[in-house]
Each structure stands twice: as structure tokens, then as C-alpha cells.
Write a protein that holds these residues in place. Sequence first.
Motif, PDB file in Angstrom:
ATOM      1  N   MET A   1       8.632  13.414 -14.730  1.00  0.00           N
ATOM      2  CA  MET A   1       7.905  12.682 -13.895  1.00  0.00           C
ATOM      3  C   MET A   1       6.305  12.443 -14.220  1.00  0.00           C
ATOM      4  O   MET A   1       5.697  13.203 -14.220  1.00  0.00           O
ATOM      5  N   THR A   2       5.878  10.991 -14.207  1.00  0.00           N
ATOM      6  CA  THR A   2       4.566  10.769 -14.538  1.00  0.00           C
ATOM      7  C   THR A   2       3.938  10.763 -13.112  1.00  0.00           C
ATOM      8  O   THR A   2       2.535  10.704 -13.382  1.00  0.00           O
ATOM      9  N   GLY A   3       4.199  10.790 -12.037  1.00  0.00           N
ATOM     10  CA  GLY A   3       3.337  10.544 -10.971  1.00  0.00           C
ATOM     11  C   GLY A   3       3.512   9.063 -10.540  1.00  0.00           C
ATOM     12  O   GLY A   3       3.871   8.025 -11.075  1.00  0.00           O
ATOM     13  N   LYS A   4       2.548   8.899  -9.376  1.00  0.00           N
ATOM     14  CA  LYS A   4       2.517   7.405  -9.189  1.00  0.00           C
ATOM     15  C   LYS A   4       1.745   6.687 -10.079  1.00  0.00           C
ATOM     16  O   LYS A   4       0.505   6.836 -10.434  1.00  0.00           O
ATOM     17  N   LEU A   5       2.318   5.510 -10.669  1.00  0.00           N
ATOM     18  CA  LEU A   5       1.497   4.870 -11.707  1.00  0.00           C
ATOM     19  C   LEU A   5       1.095   3.454 -10.988  1.00  0.00           C
ATOM     20  O   LEU A   5       0.112   2.903 -11.662  1.00  0.00           O
ATOM     21  N   GLY A   6       1.543   2.904  -9.815  1.00  0.00           N
ATOM     22  CA  GLY A   6       1.129   1.970  -9.135  1.00  0.00           C
ATOM     23  C   GLY A   6       1.442   1.753  -7.751  1.00  0.00           C
ATOM     24  O   GLY A   6       2.491   2.266  -7.395  1.00  0.00           O
ATOM     25  N   THR A   7       0.813   0.948  -7.010  1.00  0.00           N
ATOM     26  CA  THR A   7       1.414   0.677  -5.588  1.00  0.00           C
ATOM     27  C   THR A   7       1.203  -0.875  -5.382  1.00  0.00           C
ATOM     28  O   THR A   7       0.462  -1.628  -5.902  1.00  0.00           O
ATOM     29  N   THR A   8       2.188  -1.461  -4.344  1.00  0.00           N
ATOM     30  CA  THR A   8       1.955  -2.683  -4.049  1.00  0.00           C
ATOM     31  C   THR A   8       2.061  -2.701  -2.616  1.00  0.00           C
ATOM     32  O   THR A   8       2.834  -1.974  -2.156  1.00  0.00           O
ATOM     33  N   THR A   9       1.186  -3.377  -1.843  1.00  0.00           N
ATOM     34  CA  THR A   9       1.130  -3.162  -0.425  1.00  0.00           C
ATOM     35  C   THR A   9       1.023  -4.652  -0.019  1.00  0.00           C
ATOM     36  O   THR A   9       0.230  -5.268  -0.505  1.00  0.00           O
ATOM     37  N   MET A  10       2.022  -4.900   1.108  1.00  0.00           N
ATOM     38  CA  MET A  10       1.992  -6.195   1.701  1.00  0.00           C
ATOM     39  C   MET A  10       1.429  -6.247   3.162  1.00  0.00           C
ATOM     40  O   MET A  10       1.611  -5.088   3.769  1.00  0.00           O
ATOM     41  N   VAL A  11       0.644  -7.046   3.450  1.00  0.00           N
ATOM     42  CA  VAL A  11      -0.102  -7.267   4.804  1.00  0.00           C
ATOM     43  C   VAL A  11      -0.005  -8.704   5.344  1.00  0.00           C
ATOM     44  O   VAL A  11      -0.278  -9.601   4.403  1.00  0.00           O
ATOM     45  N   ILE A  12       0.694  -8.854   6.592  1.00  0.00           N
ATOM     46  CA  ILE A  12       0.659 -10.282   7.113  1.00  0.00           C
ATOM     47  C   ILE A  12      -0.051 -10.156   8.319  1.00  0.00           C
ATOM     48  O   ILE A  12      -0.036  -9.452   9.085  1.00  0.00           O
ATOM     49  N   THR A  13      -1.070 -11.330   8.309  1.00  0.00           N
ATOM     50  CA  THR A  13      -1.830 -11.500   9.432  1.00  0.00           C
ATOM     51  C   THR A  13      -1.728 -12.765  10.015  1.00  0.00           C
ATOM     52  O   THR A  13      -1.577 -13.852   9.099  1.00  0.00           O
ATOM     53  N   ILE A  14      -2.109 -13.060  11.140  1.00  0.00           N
ATOM     54  CA  ILE A  14      -2.344 -14.445  11.729  1.00  0.00           C
ATOM     55  C   ILE A  14      -3.949 -14.421  12.197  1.00  0.00           C
ATOM     56  O   ILE A  14      -4.413 -13.770  12.821  1.00  0.00           O
ATOM     57  N   ASP A  15      -4.723 -15.205  11.688  1.00  0.00           N
ATOM     58  CA  ASP A  15      -6.159 -15.317  11.693  1.00  0.00           C
ATOM     59  C   ASP A  15      -6.602 -16.511  12.270  1.00  0.00           C
ATOM     60  O   ASP A  15      -6.004 -17.775  12.168  1.00  0.00           O
ATOM     61  N   ARG A  16      -7.677 -16.524  13.020  1.00  0.00           N
ATOM     62  CA  ARG A  16      -8.322 -17.629  13.657  1.00  0.00           C
ATOM     63  C   ARG A  16      -9.713 -17.372  13.541  1.00  0.00           C
ATOM     64  O   ARG A  16     -10.324 -16.397  13.565  1.00  0.00           O
ATOM     65  N   PRO A  17     -10.403 -18.648  12.934  1.00  0.00           N
ATOM     66  CA  PRO A  17     -11.759 -18.419  12.782  1.00  0.00           C
ATOM     67  C   PRO A  17     -12.605 -18.303  14.176  1.00  0.00           C
ATOM     68  O   PRO A  17     -12.011 -18.831  15.124  1.00  0.00           O
TER      69      PRO A  17
END
Length: 180
Positions: A1-17
Amino acid sequence: MTGKLGTTTMVITIDRPDEINPNISLFHPRAFEQTIGDFLTFLRGDVVSSDMQEWHAPVQWQPIPRINNICAKFQIRSAYDANRYERWIVTPISSTHLLSISFKLSWNHVHHKMGGINSEEQHDISNMEQLCDDTIDSLEVKLSAKALAQQQTALAGLDDTSLVSDYPPLKWEQKKELTL
């Protein structure tokens, strides 16, 4: 095993100025584009050193016409770290709210002390990018009846309701200190 080679994180937000003119609707293409610029400045505009800004955004701006609403995807790229970037998709869901989905991608250089893999060779991130693309391509946003009425009002009388096809990266400057 080479270990963790990369990550993908998804974030969903509702924003209001924080401050929004009640006479302006985020369903209006120019108001939407301006708000994206303000939002990116809020997120990344304060990270500027004396010689360069750390973040470039929006990069690879692309309106998405397949969604029954104005919508755009773009990237935020680091000027210092070539092994990470963010993919964003943003669309209004009311006159005053944006739905934002961001994917943060980061990866390690692939190297091996015993030889065999060149230390300059980078990890193939195409699978992480494909996961992001597949998620974005499957997005379906259904506006409420109230939001549809707001959209119709905002677009009334506009001949062109499209977004700009080219939105160059914003230029942020280092905050200047006052000297007395």
C-alpha cells in the motif's frame, strides 16, 4: 500500500450575502455574476502577499445552460500549491440565496525512495476529477413556486438572460496600511 495519495471533499452550502439590495435579485444574470465576484473576494481575497495573490478565481468559468436556471461552474486555484484546487458549481435558489457545491481536491506527489517511480511524477487525479464531473452533471435543482415567481420577475424584460461566457480571474491587492 502506498498510503493516501489524494482526497476529494464535497461541501454543499446555502449562502446569503450580508448586504443585499432588496431591488436586486440573484436570478438576474449580472447580479448573480457580481455576487459570485463578491463571494470569491470574501472567501479568498484577503490572502495576498507583497508579491502575489495566493488564490486565482474564478478559473475556467463555464455557464451551465442545461439547468433551468442560471448556473456556473468554475475553479479556485492556489498559486503556491500545485497539488490542490477547488471545483465549484453555484446557482441561485431564491432572489437572495445561492446554492454552492464545492469539491476540494488535493493529492500527493508520487515518489518512492527505493527507485521505480520518479519523484517528479504526480498522482493521476483523473478519477477524482471524474467523480466531481459526474456529480455536477447529475445535479438537478427544482425551484419552489415562490422562487420561480421571483425568477420570472427578475428576468422580465431581459432580452439576454445568459451569463457571460468569459469571467477572468479577479485581481486582489494587498491591504495597504495607513502611515502617519
